[in-house]
Design a protein around this motif. Structure first.
Motif, PDB file in Angstrom:
ATOM      1  N   MET A   1       0.826  -1.195   0.000  1.00 25.83           N
ATOM      2  CA  MET A   1       0.000   0.000   0.000  1.00 25.83           C
ATOM      3  C   MET A   1       0.869   1.258   0.000  1.00 25.83           C
ATOM      4  O   MET A   1       0.545   2.211  -0.681  1.00 25.83           O
ATOM      5  CB  MET A   1      -0.932  -0.061   1.217  1.00 25.83           C
ATOM      6  CG  MET A   1      -1.899   1.057   1.287  1.00 25.83           C
ATOM      7  SD  MET A   1      -3.111   0.874  -0.022  1.00 25.83           S
ATOM      8  CE  MET A   1      -4.237   2.092   0.444  1.00 25.83           C
ATOM      9  N   LYS A   2       1.964   1.212   0.822  1.00 26.29           N
ATOM     10  CA  LYS A   2       2.863   2.362   0.881  1.00 26.29           C
ATOM     11  C   LYS A   2       3.495   2.629  -0.479  1.00 26.29           C
ATOM     12  O   LYS A   2       3.640   3.774  -0.896  1.00 26.29           O
ATOM     13  CB  LYS A   2       3.969   2.127   1.904  1.00 26.29           C
ATOM     14  CG  LYS A   2       3.685   2.623   3.265  1.00 26.29           C
ATOM     15  CD  LYS A   2       4.933   2.452   4.099  1.00 26.29           C
ATOM     16  CE  LYS A   2       4.745   3.090   5.432  1.00 26.29           C
ATOM     17  NZ  LYS A   2       5.925   2.949   6.279  1.00 26.29           N
ATOM     18  N   LYS A   3       3.871   1.553  -1.175  1.00 26.96           N
ATOM     19  CA  LYS A   3       4.495   1.701  -2.490  1.00 26.96           C
ATOM     20  C   LYS A   3       3.536   2.357  -3.476  1.00 26.96           C
ATOM     21  O   LYS A   3       3.923   3.183  -4.293  1.00 26.96           O
ATOM     22  CB  LYS A   3       4.962   0.345  -3.020  1.00 26.96           C
ATOM     23  CG  LYS A   3       6.162  -0.199  -2.317  1.00 26.96           C
ATOM     24  CD  LYS A   3       6.581  -1.509  -2.934  1.00 26.96           C
ATOM     25  CE  LYS A   3       7.760  -2.091  -2.160  1.00 26.96           C
ATOM     26  NZ  LYS A   3       8.220  -3.336  -2.739  1.00 26.96           N
ATOM     27  N   LEU A   4       2.265   1.984  -3.416  1.00 28.50           N
ATOM     28  CA  LEU A   4       1.250   2.554  -4.311  1.00 28.50           C
ATOM     29  C   LEU A   4       1.072   4.044  -4.049  1.00 28.50           C
ATOM     30  O   LEU A   4       1.011   4.846  -4.988  1.00 28.50           O
ATOM     31  CB  LEU A   4      -0.077   1.813  -4.135  1.00 28.50           C
ATOM     32  CG  LEU A   4      -1.222   2.257  -5.048  1.00 28.50           C
ATOM     33  CD1 LEU A   4      -0.855   2.037  -6.506  1.00 28.50           C
ATOM     34  CD2 LEU A   4      -2.487   1.518  -4.700  1.00 28.50           C
ATOM     35  N   ILE A   5       1.026   4.452  -2.801  1.00 30.18           N
ATOM     36  CA  ILE A   5       0.875   5.863  -2.439  1.00 30.18           C
ATOM     37  C   ILE A   5       2.106   6.653  -2.884  1.00 30.18           C
ATOM     38  O   ILE A   5       1.985   7.750  -3.441  1.00 30.18           O
ATOM     39  CB  ILE A   5       0.617   6.014  -0.920  1.00 30.18           C
ATOM     40  CG1 ILE A   5      -0.756   5.441  -0.565  1.00 30.18           C
ATOM     41  CG2 ILE A   5       0.719   7.473  -0.498  1.00 30.18           C
ATOM     42  CD1 ILE A   5      -1.050   5.384   0.916  1.00 30.18           C
TER      43      ILE A   5
END
Length: 139
Positions: free
Chosen positions: A1-5
């Protein structure tokens, strides 16, 4: 999720930088430069007018001038099509035409103070308008 943000944030930041540093993202600004020359000994009656700039929405300019029985209007313009409307001292519309390019037009009216309305179309424009050029320079 962090990578997507982080990925979405990086893309947005990149798009913002591209718009800031390239001319392709700039939009023409609204702005007109209007210059007038007045009839000798007058502070309100216009002998000639020049208009240049860019506008997004239709706009109407209104100038007061002296009209003769027989009038000539000299128009030197490039860019958008402009509409010219002349109203004489009695309030009667004595001339109206949409014009694109240079032209000279003659019209008749009641002598006295009149109004010329110039309807500016959206877009880039440059126009020089002289009213009764020969007579007004001699007054």
């Amino acid at each position: 999720m962090k990578k997507l943000i982080v990925l979405i944030g990086s893309l947005l930041f990149g798009l913002i930088l591209m718009n800031v540093y390239t001319d392709s993202g700039t939009m023409a600004r609204d702005g007109l430069e209007i210059n007038t020359s007045y009839i000798k000994n007058s502070k309100e009656l216009v002998a000639e007018m020049s208009v240049s700039g860019y506008i997004h929405k239709k706009k109407t300019l209104e100038i007061r001038t002296t009209l003769k029985e027989k009038n000539t209007i000299y128009i030197d313009q490039t860019g958008s099509e402009l509409e010219y409307i002349v109203i004489d001292s009695t309030g009667e519309k004595v001339y109206s035409e949409k014009i694109k390019g240079d032209t000279i037009r003659a019209f008749e009216s009641m002598s006295g103070e009149g109004i010329i309305k110039i309807v500016l179309s959206s877009g880039k424009l440059t126009a020089m308008i002289n009213i009764n050029e020969n007579e007004l320079n001699n007054e």
